[in-house]
Design an enzyme around this catalytic site. Structure first.
Site, PDB file in Angstrom:
ATOM      1  N   HIS A 121      65.880  49.205  20.058  1.00 15.57           N
ATOM      2  CA  HIS A 121      65.257  50.096  21.038  1.00 15.57           C
ATOM      3  C   HIS A 121      65.127  49.316  22.348  1.00 15.57           C
ATOM      4  O   HIS A 121      64.936  48.104  22.334  1.00 15.57           O
ATOM      5  CB  HIS A 121      63.863  50.431  20.474  1.00 15.57           C
ATOM      6  CG  HIS A 121      63.128  51.531  21.131  1.00 15.57           C
ATOM      7  ND1 HIS A 121      62.434  51.351  22.293  1.00 15.57           N
ATOM      8  CD2 HIS A 121      62.951  52.832  20.779  1.00 15.57           C
ATOM      9  CE1 HIS A 121      61.838  52.489  22.626  1.00 15.57           C
ATOM     10  NE2 HIS A 121      62.141  53.413  21.719  1.00 15.57           N
ATOM     11  N   ASP A 198      60.146  44.859  14.109  1.00 16.41           N
ATOM     12  CA  ASP A 198      59.670  46.079  14.760  1.00 16.41           C
ATOM     13  C   ASP A 198      59.560  47.163  13.682  1.00 16.41           C
ATOM     14  O   ASP A 198      60.568  47.677  13.201  1.00 16.41           O
ATOM     15  CB  ASP A 198      60.663  46.473  15.858  1.00 16.41           C
ATOM     16  CG  ASP A 198      60.340  47.817  16.494  1.00 16.41           C
ATOM     17  OD1 ASP A 198      59.397  48.491  16.042  1.00 16.41           O
ATOM     18  OD2 ASP A 198      61.055  48.202  17.446  1.00 16.41           O
ATOM     19  N   GLN A 201      59.524  52.357  13.396  1.00 20.22           N
ATOM     20  CA  GLN A 201      60.234  53.467  12.775  1.00 20.22           C
ATOM     21  C   GLN A 201      60.058  53.482  11.259  1.00 20.22           C
ATOM     22  O   GLN A 201      60.228  54.512  10.627  1.00 20.22           O
ATOM     23  CB  GLN A 201      61.733  53.353  13.131  1.00 20.22           C
ATOM     24  CG  GLN A 201      62.499  54.632  13.149  1.00 20.22           C
ATOM     25  CD  GLN A 201      61.870  55.711  14.003  1.00 20.22           C
ATOM     26  OE1 GLN A 201      61.597  56.790  13.485  1.00 20.22           O
ATOM     27  NE2 GLN A 201      61.620  55.470  15.266  1.00 20.22           N
ATOM     28  N   LYS A 224      53.581  57.021  15.420  1.00 16.59           N
ATOM     29  CA  LYS A 224      54.763  57.281  14.585  1.00 16.59           C
ATOM     30  C   LYS A 224      54.346  57.567  13.137  1.00 16.59           C
ATOM     31  O   LYS A 224      55.180  57.914  12.313  1.00 16.59           O
ATOM     32  CB  LYS A 224      55.711  56.074  14.626  1.00 16.59           C
ATOM     33  CG  LYS A 224      56.272  55.728  16.018  1.00 16.59           C
ATOM     34  CD  LYS A 224      57.541  56.460  16.330  1.00 16.59           C
ATOM     35  CE  LYS A 224      58.019  56.284  17.750  1.00 16.59           C
ATOM     36  NZ  LYS A 224      58.834  55.107  18.000  1.00 16.59           N
ATOM     37  N   CYS A 362      66.734  55.773  23.685  1.00 19.37           N
ATOM     38  CA  CYS A 362      66.329  54.409  24.093  1.00 19.37           C
ATOM     39  C   CYS A 362      67.208  53.347  23.457  1.00 19.37           C
ATOM     40  O   CYS A 362      66.756  52.220  23.223  1.00 19.37           O
ATOM     41  CB  CYS A 362      64.860  54.105  23.767  1.00 19.37           C
ATOM     42  SG  CYS A 362      63.693  55.189  24.548  1.00 19.37           S
TER      43      CYS A 362
HETATM   44  C1  PLP Z   1      59.109  54.329  19.056  1.00 18.24           C
HETATM   45  C2  PLP Z   1      59.738  53.011  18.893  1.00 18.24           C
HETATM   46  C3  PLP Z   1      59.408  51.920  19.737  1.00 18.24           C
HETATM   47  C4  PLP Z   1      58.457  52.064  20.900  1.00 18.24           C
HETATM   48  O1  PLP Z   1      57.197  52.410  20.494  1.00 18.24           O
HETATM   49  P1  PLP Z   1      56.074  52.798  21.593  1.00 18.24           P
HETATM   50  O2  PLP Z   1      55.047  53.515  20.802  1.00 18.24           O
HETATM   51  O3  PLP Z   1      56.752  53.663  22.617  1.00 18.24           O
HETATM   52  O4  PLP Z   1      55.593  51.511  22.178  1.00 18.24           O
HETATM   53  C5  PLP Z   1      59.993  50.705  19.498  1.00 18.24           C
HETATM   54  N1  PLP Z   1      60.875  50.531  18.484  1.00 18.24           N
HETATM   55  C6  PLP Z   1      61.239  51.545  17.666  1.00 18.24           C
HETATM   56  C7  PLP Z   1      62.209  51.301  16.547  1.00 18.24           C
HETATM   57  C8  PLP Z   1      60.686  52.803  17.843  1.00 18.24           C
HETATM   58  O5  PLP Z   1      61.042  53.818  17.026  1.00 18.24           O
END
Ligand code: PLP
Length: 404
Positions: A121, A198, A201, A224, A362
């Site tokens: 992302h 990260d 997701q 999320k 993104c």
């Molecule tokens: C949504 C997302 C982000 C960003 O999260 P924010 O809540 O906008 O800070 C980063 N990495 C992944 C894989 C995402 O799905």
């Protein structure tokens, strides 16, 4: 036991109409919808015990502090974290990543290397580019393959004694690919590098055990996973969090302040400057309670059913191509129809009440890899149904007829 009709009643928004049609919400990878239990926690906080925390002796302040710290412990226990002060409450994934990136600026030397994956992302690319620019470190990229997986041979070749940090998402928001984070963590540690996962997701699909995983950092956003926006977390191993300097200066994060010198508060407060998102933290805890009541096994089973059904139905449409075909993937389908712009498909299905995302999600490097300008992305949550997938398929077929 898993009753999707009953679950849907928990989500007030799912019974609204869009453009005169029942809403079909298939943009869960962008943000999830919120159950009544989370909305109630927010209303209850502002109706009954809104106060600033950690500073007041009065009853409301203590109630709010207790609720906030209880939420921190729920988060700790949910993610399998050893100590509550290893949970830093932030405004979300992006904020959490920036805390780590800023911290590493005092650790890296010119020529050190940071590895990221091609599936990242933008929020997981830009802070490292800024960090490399500031420190003279070099950014290396783990390449992806045609299925949308990462090339693990290439990853192992990139790792060396210069590698200080590896960043990878657990699950790609665009393709749904589940990356082999256990293996990647072991390999990073083999060369003495730290790894940040990260989890933005994956948090809605998989309940991780971070102590067992042994990653150094893990970040995610509550929105999320059925929580509100503006709250998320940074997990870091205690030794790392002690080592990194604070990101922002302000109230709450200090021990002693004089004009000559300030000493910082201990963890987690060192990274939580200013009045935090008290309500958001409490609601994050409520979201975790809610998801665990349904159970992550049941959630995964239902989502796999949705993924398999939707894949089969969509692939039956002539000229439709799905991007992201690894065996290990979650309920995200990115697709295009030959000769049709994804935005046009998105607009037509929206007229039919169906919310999908179109564009680059993104992740421009993934689009560049496939040499496309964007995709239509349908991402399913545990509250979606097979009937909704039928509606999506019919709408996409209708869009195709109108546009070709
Ligand atoms: C949504 C997302 C982000 C960003 O999260 P924010 O809540 O906008 O800070 C980063 N990495 C992944 C894989 C995402 O799905």
């Amino acid at each position: 036991m898993f009753d999707v009709t009953a679950i849907r009643k928990d989500f007030p928004i799912l019974s609204r109409k869009v453009n005169g049609k029942a809403l079909v919400y298939l943009d869960n990878a962008a943000t999830s919808q919120k159950p009544r239990q989370v909305i109630d926690a927010i209303v209850s906080y502002y109706s009954h015990y809104n106060a600033n925390i950690h500073r007041g002796v009065h009853a409301l302040s203590q109630e709010a502090t207790d609720a906030y710290e209880t939420a921190r412990r729920k988060i700790q226990s949910h993610f399998g974290i050893a100590k509550p002060h290893e949970v830093i409450l932030t405004s979300g994934t992006t904020h959490s990543i920036n805390i780590v990136a800023n911290g590493f600026s005092s650790i890296l030397s010119p020529g050190d290397e940071i590895i990221v994956s091609q599936l990242e992302h933008h929020s997981n690319i830009v802070p490292w580019q800024m960090l490399c620019k500031a420190t003279g470190a070099v950014l290396k990229v783990i390449p992806m393959n045609q299925e949308g997986g990462l090339n693990m041979d290439a990853y192992q070749e990139l790792l060396c004694s210069k590698t200080k940090l590896v960043f990878v998402n657990h699950i790609s928001n665009t393709l749904g690919t589940i990356n082999p984070i256990e293996f990647m963590t072991q390999q990073a540690h083999r060369v003495g590098a730290a790894i940040l996962i990260d989890g933005a997701q994956s948090c809605s699909h998989i309940k991780p055990d971070l102590v067992a995983l042994d990653c150094d950092f893990y970040v995610t956003s509550a929105h999320k996973m059925c929580g509100p926006t503006g709250i998320g977390m940074l997990y870091g191993k205690e030794a790392w969090l002690e080592k990194l300097p604070p990101f922002q200066g302000g109230g709450e994060m200090i021990d002693q302040v004089t004009f000559e010198q300030t000493t910082y508060a201990g963890l987690p407060h060192k990274f939580e400057a200013g009045t935090p998102n008290v309500c958001g933290g409490i609601a994050f805890g409520a979201a975790i309670d809610y998801l665990n009541t349904i159970g992550f096994k049941a959630i995964a089973a239902h989502e796999t059913t949705l993924l398999n059904y939707a894949t089969e139905k969509l692939l039956a449409i002539d000229g439709l191509k799905i991007y992201g075909t690894t065996k290990e993937k979650t309920s995200v389908i990115s697709f295009n129809i030959e000769g049709i712009h994804p935005y046009d498909i998105g607009s037509i299905v929206d007229k039919l009440g169906i919310a999908v995302r179109t564009g680059q999600h993104c992740t421009q490097p993934i689009m560049d890899f496939f040499n496309i300008s964007g995709t239509v992305r349908a991402s399913f949550a545990f509250y979606n149904t097979l009937e909704e997938i039928d509606l999506l398929t019919a709408a996409v077929e209708k869009a195709k007829m109108m546009l070709s």
